[in-house]
Motif scaffolding. Sequence first.
Motif, mmCIF file in Angstrom:
data_model
loop_
_atom_site.group_PDB
_atom_site.id
_atom_site.type_symbol
_atom_site.label_atom_id
_atom_site.label_comp_id
_atom_site.label_asym_id
_atom_site.label_seq_id
_atom_site.Cartn_x
_atom_site.Cartn_y
_atom_site.Cartn_z
ATOM 1 N N ASN A 58 1.229 71.302 -11.854
ATOM 2 C CA ASN A 58 1.456 72.597 -12.513
ATOM 3 C C ASN A 58 2.916 72.750 -12.930
ATOM 4 O OD1 ASN A 58 -1.219 74.226 -12.063
ATOM 5 N ND2 ASN A 58 -0.800 73.239 -10.123
ATOM 6 N N ASN A 59 3.451 71.688 -13.533
ATOM 7 C CA ASN A 59 4.865 71.708 -13.919
ATOM 8 C C ASN A 59 5.174 72.828 -14.904
ATOM 9 O OD1 ASN A 59 5.543 69.507 -12.311
ATOM 10 N ND2 ASN A 59 4.931 68.037 -13.890
ATOM 11 N N GLY A 60 4.239 73.123 -15.812
ATOM 12 C CA GLY A 60 4.486 74.144 -16.820
ATOM 13 C C GLY A 60 4.085 75.536 -16.393
ATOM 14 N N ALA A 61 3.621 75.684 -15.168
ATOM 15 C CA ALA A 61 3.151 76.980 -14.701
ATOM 16 C C ALA A 61 4.309 77.857 -14.242
ATOM 17 C CB ALA A 61 2.156 76.805 -13.564
ATOM 18 N N SER A 62 4.096 79.157 -14.265
ATOM 19 C CA SER A 62 5.111 80.094 -13.794
ATOM 20 C C SER A 62 5.185 80.062 -12.272
ATOM 21 C CB SER A 62 4.767 81.506 -14.268
ATOM 22 O OG SER A 62 3.552 81.946 -13.666
ATOM 23 N N ALA A 63 6.204 80.681 -11.743
ATOM 24 C CA ALA A 63 6.357 80.735 -10.289
ATOM 25 C C ALA A 63 5.182 81.468 -9.651
ATOM 26 C CB ALA A 63 7.669 81.419 -9.925
ATOM 27 N N ALA A 64 4.706 82.522 -10.318
ATOM 28 C CA ALA A 64 3.565 83.277 -9.794
ATOM 29 C C ALA A 64 2.302 82.427 -9.776
ATOM 30 C CB ALA A 64 3.344 84.535 -10.633
ATOM 31 N N GLN A 65 2.108 81.631 -10.814
ATOM 32 C CA GLN A 65 0.941 80.757 -10.878
ATOM 33 C C GLN A 65 0.990 79.694 -9.777
ATOM 34 O OE1 GLN A 65 -1.420 82.369 -12.723
ATOM 35 N NE2 GLN A 65 -1.888 80.511 -13.849
ATOM 36 N N LYS A 66 2.173 79.133 -9.565
ATOM 37 C CA LYS A 66 2.315 78.118 -8.513
ATOM 38 C C LYS A 66 2.073 78.731 -7.136
ATOM 39 C CE LYS A 66 5.460 75.004 -10.965
ATOM 40 N NZ LYS A 66 6.773 74.323 -10.942
ATOM 41 N N GLN A 67 2.545 79.961 -6.950
ATOM 42 C CA GLN A 67 2.329 80.628 -5.679
ATOM 43 C C GLN A 67 0.840 80.891 -5.451
ATOM 44 O OE1 GLN A 67 4.443 84.310 -5.181
ATOM 45 N NE2 GLN A 67 3.491 84.778 -3.211
ATOM 46 N N LEU A 68 0.152 81.326 -6.497
ATOM 47 C CA LEU A 68 -1.280 81.583 -6.390
ATOM 48 C C LEU A 68 -2.041 80.295 -6.091
ATOM 49 C CD1 LEU A 68 -3.759 83.340 -6.559
ATOM 50 C CD2 LEU A 68 -3.675 83.177 -9.055
ATOM 51 N N ALA A 69 -1.655 79.218 -6.761
ATOM 52 C CA ALA A 69 -2.301 77.920 -6.511
ATOM 53 C C ALA A 69 -2.113 77.500 -5.061
ATOM 54 C CB ALA A 69 -1.735 76.863 -7.453
ATOM 55 N N GLY A 70 -0.903 77.721 -4.537
ATOM 56 C CA GLY A 70 -0.629 77.379 -3.143
ATOM 57 C C GLY A 70 -1.449 78.206 -2.172
ATOM 58 N N GLU A 71 -1.636 79.493 -2.495
ATOM 59 C CA GLU A 71 -2.440 80.362 -1.632
ATOM 60 C C GLU A 71 -3.910 79.952 -1.639
ATOM 61 O OE1 GLU A 71 -1.844 84.386 -2.744
ATOM 62 O OE2 GLU A 71 0.242 84.459 -2.062
ATOM 63 N N LEU A 72 -4.410 79.635 -2.811
ATOM 64 C CA LEU A 72 -5.807 79.191 -2.891
ATOM 65 C C LEU A 72 -6.023 77.925 -2.077
ATOM 66 C CD1 LEU A 72 -6.456 79.802 -6.698
ATOM 67 C CD2 LEU A 72 -7.508 81.054 -4.808
ATOM 68 N N LEU A 73 -5.054 77.022 -2.165
ATOM 69 C CA LEU A 73 -5.177 75.747 -1.454
ATOM 70 C C LEU A 73 -5.096 75.952 0.056
ATOM 71 C CD1 LEU A 73 -5.446 72.668 -1.792
ATOM 72 C CD2 LEU A 73 -2.950 72.548 -1.868
ATOM 73 N N GLN A 80 -14.148 75.422 -12.263
ATOM 74 C CA GLN A 80 -13.973 76.435 -11.227
ATOM 75 C C GLN A 80 -12.516 76.874 -11.052
ATOM 76 O OE1 GLN A 80 -14.854 75.170 -7.231
ATOM 77 N NE2 GLN A 80 -15.261 77.247 -6.507
ATOM 78 N N TYR A 81 -11.583 75.946 -11.081
ATOM 79 C CA TYR A 81 -10.182 76.262 -10.817
ATOM 80 C C TYR A 81 -9.316 76.200 -12.081
ATOM 81 C CZ TYR A 81 -11.047 76.457 -5.829
ATOM 82 O OH TYR A 81 -11.504 76.836 -4.586
ATOM 83 N N ASP A 82 -9.931 76.280 -13.247
ATOM 84 C CA ASP A 82 -9.146 76.277 -14.483
ATOM 85 C C ASP A 82 -8.353 77.572 -14.637
ATOM 86 O OD1 ASP A 82 -10.105 73.804 -15.000
ATOM 87 O OD2 ASP A 82 -11.269 74.332 -16.787
ATOM 88 N N ILE A 122 -9.944 69.170 -6.364
ATOM 89 C CA ILE A 122 -9.364 70.519 -6.350
ATOM 90 C C ILE A 122 -7.906 70.467 -5.904
ATOM 91 C CG2 ILE A 122 -9.498 72.805 -5.304
ATOM 92 C CD1 ILE A 122 -12.507 72.352 -4.971
ATOM 93 N N ALA A 123 -7.624 69.675 -4.878
ATOM 94 C CA ALA A 123 -6.253 69.589 -4.359
ATOM 95 C C ALA A 123 -5.298 69.075 -5.428
ATOM 96 C CB ALA A 123 -6.227 68.690 -3.123
ATOM 97 N N ARG A 124 -5.744 68.112 -6.207
ATOM 98 C CA ARG A 124 -4.893 67.609 -7.298
ATOM 99 C C ARG A 124 -4.651 68.706 -8.331
ATOM 100 N NH1 ARG A 124 -7.816 62.662 -6.543
ATOM 101 N NH2 ARG A 124 -9.386 63.349 -8.061
ATOM 102 N N ARG A 125 -5.689 69.494 -8.600
ATOM 103 C CA ARG A 125 -5.550 70.564 -9.592
ATOM 104 C C ARG A 125 -4.563 71.633 -9.125
ATOM 105 N NH1 ARG A 125 -4.346 74.173 -11.980
ATOM 106 N NH2 ARG A 125 -5.459 75.545 -13.446
ATOM 107 N N LEU A 126 -4.540 71.937 -7.839
ATOM 108 C CA LEU A 126 -3.704 73.002 -7.321
ATOM 109 C C LEU A 126 -2.328 72.553 -6.843
ATOM 110 C CD1 LEU A 126 -6.383 74.985 -5.238
ATOM 111 C CD2 LEU A 126 -5.600 75.437 -7.571
#
Length: 310
Positions: free
Chosen positions: A48-63, A132-134, A39-43
């Motif tokens: 998440n190089n191609g992800a938006s800033a919002a997506q990266k922020q959400l991933a960081g919050e989940l982690l 789960q984290y897709d 999971i940590a690798r996924r988030l």
Amino acid sequence: MSLRIDSGLFKYDFIDHHAVLCVPVDADVKDIRKRYLAIARRLHPDSNNGASAAQKQLAGELLSKLVNPAYEKLTSERSRSEYMIVLAQMGKRLVQESGSGEVNTDLARQLASSPHMDHLYRAAIAKIAATQYDSLQQVPQVIAQVSELNLIYLMRSAGKSLTSPPPTPVKTNTATPPTPTPNKAPANEDSIAEQYLRRAQTLIAKNQFTQAKVELQDALKLEPKNSRCHSLIALVYLKQNQLKMAKIHFDNALKLDPHDQAALDWKPKIDKALGQQSGNSQVAPSVNGAGKQPDKSGGLFGGLFGGKKK
């Protein structure tokens, strides 16, 4: 985005860390660590190089708010033991409370009545974990789904199915019934203590003695005169080199069942070891049998739990 979850165990003001990581409630530390790393690798931002800033922020919050706290709680020996005790008590409480166990998903309802509960539960957890984290926006809903499965599994493991049929009348027998063995707790499949004993045996076979001890302590709270439970927890203490505690429970086992074989085998050796303990550094050889080579098959524990499971 809100990370609030109100289904499954969460609706009882309980943080279901197993659901966050999507691992079975009896997963060992090795499997928990493996799942956390995936999971940590996924988030992680680098994934998440191609992800938006919002997506990266959400991933960081989940982690940071869900995944990391779950991992820390389930891998720290002290916090894990405390957490598992609360989890076991919750399972018993939910069984006793009328109206508990309400679920929203078809999979949870299927688990509630399936005759193959254990297989279905583990297969469902493994399948959900794969994705789960897709979709990060759907993570809270997925965690809620897993927590509903955990809720049902805990309740059924505590000895009661949500959809259990009325008990079948027992046929009477005109023959003289056998005289019950005094001081021994009933060993029927519906006994909650028996559920704890079976889980403890599985944990002992995996050398997870701390978790096994927690299960057996819970069983003794329910059935303090269960000789098998005293004998098993004595073996756990023995394996942890806590000879005095092992002696206490072997003594209790023999008081309740003078024919308990494990207690009969080990108590004389422990008594001898404790007698030599003062100023004697050879305690372990006294218990294990001086001059004997280690039993690579697992010794007494291999004999008890290495065969076919009943």
